[in-house]
Write a protein that holds these residues in place. Structure first.
Motif, PDB file in Angstrom:
ATOM      1  N   LEU A 101       1.047  -8.849  -2.506  1.00  0.00           N
ATOM      2  CA  LEU A 101       2.238  -8.018  -2.330  1.00  0.00           C
ATOM      3  C   LEU A 101       2.360  -6.985  -3.451  1.00  0.00           C
ATOM      4  CD1 LEU A 101       5.020 -10.507  -1.112  1.00  0.00           C
ATOM      5  CD2 LEU A 101       4.202  -8.470   0.083  1.00  0.00           C
ATOM      6  N   ALA A 102       1.939  -7.370  -4.653  1.00  0.00           N
ATOM      7  CA  ALA A 102       1.976  -6.445  -5.795  1.00  0.00           C
ATOM      8  C   ALA A 102       1.073  -5.243  -5.526  1.00  0.00           C
ATOM      9  CB  ALA A 102       1.547  -7.155  -7.068  1.00  0.00           C
ATOM     10  N   SER A 133       0.271  -4.124  -2.587  1.00  0.00           N
ATOM     11  CA  SER A 133       0.943  -3.344  -1.540  1.00  0.00           C
ATOM     12  C   SER A 133       2.062  -2.486  -2.129  1.00  0.00           C
ATOM     13  CB  SER A 133       1.518  -4.273  -0.464  1.00  0.00           C
ATOM     14  OG  SER A 133       0.495  -4.962   0.210  1.00  0.00           O
ATOM     15  N   TYR A 134       2.795  -3.074  -3.079  1.00  0.00           N
ATOM     16  CA  TYR A 134       3.904  -2.350  -3.708  1.00  0.00           C
ATOM     17  C   TYR A 134       3.389  -1.086  -4.415  1.00  0.00           C
ATOM     18  CZ  TYR A 134       7.404  -1.198  -7.261  1.00  0.00           C
ATOM     19  OH  TYR A 134       8.287  -0.534  -8.070  1.00  0.00           O
ATOM     20  N   TYR A 135       2.332  -1.244  -5.208  1.00  0.00           N
ATOM     21  CA  TYR A 135       1.811  -0.094  -5.952  1.00  0.00           C
ATOM     22  C   TYR A 135       1.100   0.904  -5.035  1.00  0.00           C
ATOM     23  CZ  TYR A 135       3.127  -2.161 -10.373  1.00  0.00           C
ATOM     24  OH  TYR A 135       3.863  -2.675 -11.417  1.00  0.00           O
ATOM     25  N   GLY A 175       2.172   1.546  -2.072  1.00  0.00           N
ATOM     26  CA  GLY A 175       3.302   2.267  -1.509  1.00  0.00           C
ATOM     27  C   GLY A 175       3.805   3.357  -2.431  1.00  0.00           C
ATOM     28  N   LYS A 176       3.678   3.131  -3.749  1.00  0.00           N
ATOM     29  CA  LYS A 176       4.102   4.140  -4.717  1.00  0.00           C
ATOM     30  C   LYS A 176       3.138   5.323  -4.740  1.00  0.00           C
ATOM     31  CE  LYS A 176       6.127   3.081  -8.550  1.00  0.00           C
ATOM     32  NZ  LYS A 176       6.451   2.622  -9.899  1.00  0.00           N
ATOM     33  N   LEU A 178      -0.690   2.701   1.442  1.00  0.00           N
ATOM     34  CA  LEU A 178      -0.027   1.462   1.856  1.00  0.00           C
ATOM     35  C   LEU A 178      -0.612   0.969   3.177  1.00  0.00           C
ATOM     36  CD1 LEU A 178       2.111  -0.697   1.417  1.00  0.00           C
ATOM     37  CD2 LEU A 178       3.804   0.831   2.461  1.00  0.00           C
ATOM     38  N   VAL A 207       3.021  -4.987   5.815  1.00  0.00           N
ATOM     39  CA  VAL A 207       3.987  -5.550   4.864  1.00  0.00           C
ATOM     40  C   VAL A 207       4.699  -6.750   5.483  1.00  0.00           C
ATOM     41  CG1 VAL A 207       6.138  -5.106   3.630  1.00  0.00           C
ATOM     42  CG2 VAL A 207       4.326  -3.390   3.609  1.00  0.00           C
TER      43      VAL A 207
END
Length: 330
Positions: free
Chosen positions: A38-39, A41-43, A45-46, A52, A275
């Motif tokens: 998930l981490a 995926s989070y970055y 997304g940034k 993503l 996600v």
């Protein structure tokens, strides 16, 4: 008759306690591994929407490829847990060493094949244009981590089979924190984009895999004497692990097929779908953790020739699994 059946499924407090004590660290370890993903995926997304989507698109592919070799860990774990029940230290050391050698050999073979067929796999899955380009870049970093992933899998299998499930938990917690730190450093400070996420994953896995191998050798849980692969142990591990590998492969393949259809609706839909799946995977870590703990305890009791106890543990696992599953559904 009904009363006898109900009493036959009554649970002993000691069995429930042992199952919870072993399963809890395994569940937390699985949770942290999902948090690790998930981490990323989070970055991603940034960095951007396509990035993503790349994370979502490549996830089932990497799971399927790694799943090909996951059966070796399962098969090795069954054998080791039985040997722990027998208290046969020499055979435990031999099997640990064999499992390490087999996993290294298989992981290198899988890595080479993955690089050769990378583009074809991605195109088959429905990738083209920018998604194909960025997926190819990111997944190649993941392919480089496969040998390290198998080393970590060997470590976790050996520790869990001996009932030492806290050791993998500490290690995975450190790895997750390190990965988040490196992602933040490469993305926010050095602005490396998708390359930064790939380097962060690679560095974290290399450190983790190296430490796992070092600790196993330092604590004499593997031996150079037994690293040469023996056919009898190899075939036994393979025979026990094939069903698990097939389960992982078919499950991942189903998600790849779904991706083929989802990708037609655009990268934003693909990203959202991925996600959602990763959050959904967190729910399943509870069930998987219970299942892993049951397999270990049953194996130890079978090894100790305590079949009655093994059946009691199995019943306890079924009841606990059903209860947890119903709560999660609600």
């Amino acid at each position: 008759m009904l009363k006898e059946k109900v009493e036959g499924w009554s649970l002993e407090k000691k069995d429930v306690k042992n199952l919870i004590l072993l399963a809890s660290p395994i569940i937390l370890s699985n949770f942290l591994q999902n948090l690790y993903n998930l981490a990323d995926s989070y970055y991603m997304g940034k960095v951007g929407g396509v990035e993503l989507a790349t994370s979502s698109f490549t996830s089932p592919i990497t799971q399927m490829i790694v799943g090909i070799g996951s059966g070796f860990a399962v098969g090795g774990g069954v054998i080791i847990s039985q040997l722990v029940g027998k208290k046969d230290k020499k055979e435990i050391l031999k099997t640990n060493s064999q499992l390490l050698s087999i996993n290294i050999l298989v992981s290198l073979f899988i890595t080479i094949l993955s690089f050769i067929f990378c583009e074809k796999i991605l195109k088959f899955s429905g990738a083209d244009g920018e998604l194909l380009e960025k997926s190819s870049l990111y997944i190649k970093f993941i392919f480089l981590t496969i040998p390290m992933t198998f080393l970590v899998s060997t470590y976790i299998t050996i520790k869990n089979s001996k009932g030492k499930s806290m050791s993998p938990l500490y290690l995975i917690a450190f790895s997750t924190i390190l990965n988040i730190f490196l992602n933040s450093l490469f993305i926010n400070k050095f602005k490396l984009g998708l390359y930064g996420i790939g380097f962060a994953t690679l560095i974290a896995n290399v450190i983790l895999g190296g430490y796992c191998t070092y600790e196993l050798y330092l604590k004499r849980e593997i031996s150079l004497e037994f690293l040469k692969i023996k056919k009898d142990i190899f075939y036994r591990i393979l025979k026990l692990g094939i069903p698990s590998s097939l389960t992982t492969i078919t499950n991942s393949l189903s998600f790849i097929i779904i991706n083929i259809f989802v990708v037609k609706y655009g990268t934003e839909v693909l990203a959202a779908y991925g996600v959602g799946n990763r959050i959904n995977n967190i729910i399943y870590v509870l069930i998987n953790g219970i299942g892993t703990a049951v397999a270990i305890l049953v194996g130890q009791n079978v090894g100790a020739k305590n079949i009655k106890k093994a059946k009691n543990v199995l019943r306890t696992g079924i009841v606990c699994g059903l209860f947890v599953g119903m709560v999660l559904v609600v």
